[in-house]
Enzyme design. Sequence first.
Site, short mmCIF file in Angstrom:
data_model
loop_
_atom_site.label_atom_id
_atom_site.label_comp_id
_atom_site.label_asym_id
_atom_site.label_seq_id
_atom_site.Cartn_x
_atom_site.Cartn_y
_atom_site.Cartn_z
CG HIS B 257 -1.85 1.10 1.36
ND1 HIS B 257 -2.92 1.26 0.54
CD2 HIS B 257 -1.89 2.15 2.24
CE1 HIS B 257 -3.60 2.35 0.90
NE2 HIS B 257 -3.00 2.91 1.91
CD GLU B 401 -30.37 12.80 3.06
OE1 GLU B 401 -29.64 11.83 3.39
OE2 GLU B 401 -31.61 12.74 3.13
#
Lengths: 652, 652
Positions: B257, B401
Amino acid sequence: MTDIQSMANAIRFLAIDTILNAGEGHQGVPLGMAEIAATLYANHLKAAPADPLWPDRDRVVLSNGHGSTLLYSLLHLAGYDAVSLDALQTFRRLGSTCAGHPEIEQHAGIEITTGLLGQGIACAVGMAVAEARLNAEFGGDLVDHRTWAFVGDGCLQEGVGQEAVSLAGHLRLGKLTFLSDDNHITDDGDTMLSISEDVPARFRAAGWHVQELDGHDIAAVDAALAAAKDDPRPSLLACRTTIARGLPRLQGQRGGHSAPLKPQDREEACAELGWSAGSFEVPEPVRADWAQAMQRAATDYGDWQSRHAAHDDRAEFDRWTSGALPEDWAGTGSRLRAQAALEPRATILSSGDVCDALAEALPETLVLCADLEAPTNHKRGRHALTAQDRSGSYVHCGVREHLMGAMTDGIAAHGGLRPVNVTYLAFADYERPAMRMAALMELPGLFVFSHDSIGVGSNGPTHQPVEILASYRAMPNFRVFRPADAIETAEAWEISMESRRTPALLALSKQDALPVRRDGAENLSRRGAYMLPGHEGARDVTLLATGTEVALAVEARALLAEEGIRAAVVSMPCWELFEEQDPAYRAEVLGTAPRVGVEAAMEFGWQRWLDRGDAFVGMTDFGASDRTEVLYRHFGITAERIAEEARGLLGR
Amino acid sequence: MTDIQSMANAIRFLAIDTILNAGEGHQGVPLGMAEIAATLYANHLKAAPADPLWPDRDRVVLSNGHGSTLLYSLLHLAGYDAVSLDALQTFRRLGSTCAGHPEIEQHAGIEITTGLLGQGIACAVGMAVAEARLNAEFGGDLVDHRTWAFVGDGCLQEGVGQEAVSLAGHLRLGKLTFLSDDNHITDDGDTMLSISEDVPARFRAAGWHVQELDGHDIAAVDAALAAAKDDPRPSLLACRTTIARGLPRLQGQRGGHSAPLKPQDREEACAELGWSAGSFEVPEPVRADWAQAMQRAATDYGDWQSRHAAHDDRAEFDRWTSGALPEDWAGTGSRLRAQAALEPRATILSSGDVCDALAEALPETLVLCADLEAPTNHKRGRHALTAQDRSGSYVHCGVREHLMGAMTDGIAAHGGLRPVNVTYLAFADYERPAMRMAALMELPGLFVFSHDSIGVGSNGPTHQPVEILASYRAMPNFRVFRPADAIETAEAWEISMESRRTPALLALSKQDALPVRRDGAENLSRRGAYMLPGHEGARDVTLLATGTEVALAVEARALLAEEGIRAAVVSMPCWELFEEQDPAYRAEVLGTAPRVGVEAAMEFGWQRWLDRGDAFVGMTDFGASDRTEVLYRHFGITAERIAEEARGLLGR
């Protein structure tokens, strides 16, 4: 044999009467889910309304909180004294137990405040995790209960709801059941306006046990609830329902959701459902059925009391569930302060030290972390709670911060555990709706955040909070701690673990903080702000700072001293606690000399502590991408700049 | 025939060199997704690096933004001048185009700022919606492009990512493709620590076209990209990849990573991949292949220019894409102010009036609403954009939302449309991460919120903002408007539509607002605050108020006048604009008399306008559940109380 259909209709008419009496409310949910709810209470729920706080009760969450009259009707019929007829008749009025949306009152059977959609089911995941952890700790004799959540389509559209589905499946929370109200109606009209996904398939993809059924078919609901209890996976009852069922004018219509009811609607419903009782009246046979159902619900209650009385771990179990700290807590606090690192150390690592120590000293702590184990370092003394092993005190929540915040609320509301929520401060924006709920519910969650400023460095402005401290200082009943070093970090933990009704946020640094050079004999952070040692007597200027910037203020003090300027440095780890001090202490700490406020964040809100003409050294815009030390220089947050502002205030 | 494998390896080594040079960075993504990216650019992407702002270019979003060197390497190899070797060599340094995470610089090919996980793919949904709407408006001759998003597992764990999947499937956004990096590695280790769901099944449940493939098999990737283009549904390429592929020490490991790279890693990678070029060196044949690929990518560019030159709607298209307002905009503004309602009216309804008028006057407005059509009333003059009909200017976003906020960002970043986001203010907490991105990216989204205070009434404290105004006033580059009546509401819209680089929030009332009794000849809200007519000459006290509380201040002025106390009322619809005025104007408006601040919200931040000793009438805690008028009285936010505080300041 209880007449569940009549029990369901009793829910319907209490809801109708409550809404008619109040002149407003949402009838869609109670009328659409009446059979589901009645069947749950009649044949499956474990509860003792006479002892609403019984630790081993099933938890019931109404995630579609606008349908609050479903819950109030249920609680009234089930015999919760606090949900009296008077409470129903003051629905949506100040001081009523029956607020517009459910608001936590556990003595009344209201387990949690719901409200904004999606949070209820996310809290329910937290409750189910709490049960699993406590079951592993104390065994099934003391802890073996379920979590049931009523769910509307809105909750499942919300991202936080989707996060809940994903993690609950991953953790195989077999005692968690969602009862979904698939009525095809949303506020705008047909749900097809905004959703067309195959919801059952979505749950199956996440490893859930899914049953699709007619939510008005009591036998089907009963069988599905039984199957849900038998399955080791979390269960979804995807119940096809008719919104506002029983109201001929509105059932199955968009207006079923919350269109104003008229007295004639009640009359038509009576005719439709064969109901003849008056307003707020429950026919005696139906009351008797409800009483019998709740007798069954409390079957295990007496046995549990016996098991509890005889249990070896009873004292520790009682301590955990009461939320009381261990007897030697004061000693633990002193030890944490005494052991706090005095070399430069990132405060997130100092927080990890405390968290590690509390794995033994406060074993009821349960750490939740959003895929940042290495950079936040709060797992050292802990192992993971997983699908296979519930004994861990650390939950890998994945990259699902909003869920993690709501789980924190759910765990705190469940009781028995102290949730500690760990991620980066930038993600506090993702968790904010859940953190607000913690404040509103007066639940003592601890929210630990690393990477609290431009100190984040080259990951850049998206990951650098500049306005987040202010955004939480603006929130009622929330304590924002920004500790300056390891001692203040330990103090913030100590204070937060002692809190019973106020959540706290710890804004901690990725970069090394310098020690503020005092001993930890007394927890000075309890005062919210205090003057650092190193200055006595009169002062020409006061430097107010928080967090890693306290070290800069100390450095500035030394620079100023060389010029004969006497500067006092005040560390302000927690404004809210300082605000609570008596005015004399505040005046003493703040002094009357000109002030420089220092914080690597926006000035907004600092005017509370600065007078017009005072100075502020901090951020005026978003951050940037470069190394920490470069950014501090670039944005002018340095000891030299603080000293310069101080000189400016003194006209030198 | 281009050698795509070498093109991919060029990405790898540029990323390695960039990270080695910077001493930090995330190699997992660029090395794991190199073949996917190279194949996309070689055979499928539509782009013209020489004209990065070409409106009909494909949009590329890197949602897993920590892998920014993937994007920078791509853009450099593709020939974007702004991503020079120098830019790569200043990766993660102040002022570099190559910041730690991508930050919007469209001239450099960086379409959007990513950062916190999940937002990129949600923005991509907004971009695809923008394309669909513009394609319907102007036809495929001018608008026919795709949106490609690189996606990591973290983006799909985030709730906002799940919302994106659900709505994109519902709207059948066939030109949207997610390229997912399924490398089974997350920051904590194996993804199985926190997710076990069947991701392809989850996408299928949402109506996506899903292909599972080996992300290192160029032929497979190529075929899948072609199939994605042919399918009318949004497509997921679920690419099984090896993180950090090519680095023998790290590939497939957790350290892949972002573990620090060493020079020896590069040597080992050269051996592994048969690469011999030096640092930052691209072998000439590979450069030639990249050039040829980009020639293909720009195939349509010249034709498009010809079609555009000959197109009847060219002027309007150019106006939309430039973001310029229509020529008669000033007239429109005057008309909106003149037509503003002078009877008592909820400001959310007044906003709906404006929105309705702009459906014709500013047809590039695109309204997004989260399942609150009726209570917010912003659909009147519009019809819905749906899976079947892209001509609408209103999107039913469902109860999602956070996605809606990010779509607003994506639409604004796409260009050509002016997004208007509509829901309740309580949900601003759900949208906050996306609204912050709008501020950071300097995108002019308009966020319209109703139900802005305890005026919500009996739905209770969960739905009653008390701290949200402060939380956005603390945010850089955001304008918070709280209009007092219909005229100020129209003014706020006018100002916001003129804004090019600053988003705005309108906090509007559910309950009726009283008109402030002035004409709308001049847009006074541009000054941020102004003195209301009705007072001349010297004053004893100044009442500062916002929104619906301005009417209370006017009423208090009358009460005080009866006692001979001269009060001036200042309406403060936008603090940020007032802050920008010259000091003389601010001083004139604020006056030197004692002040009372009035706002149905927490006091936090008001100290900016109040001196010590001044008074504040507002909230001190969360709200409650009852009717609006009861709550205002209960919390002491009344004309009488304002007058009382004013008297107190004057010692009367």
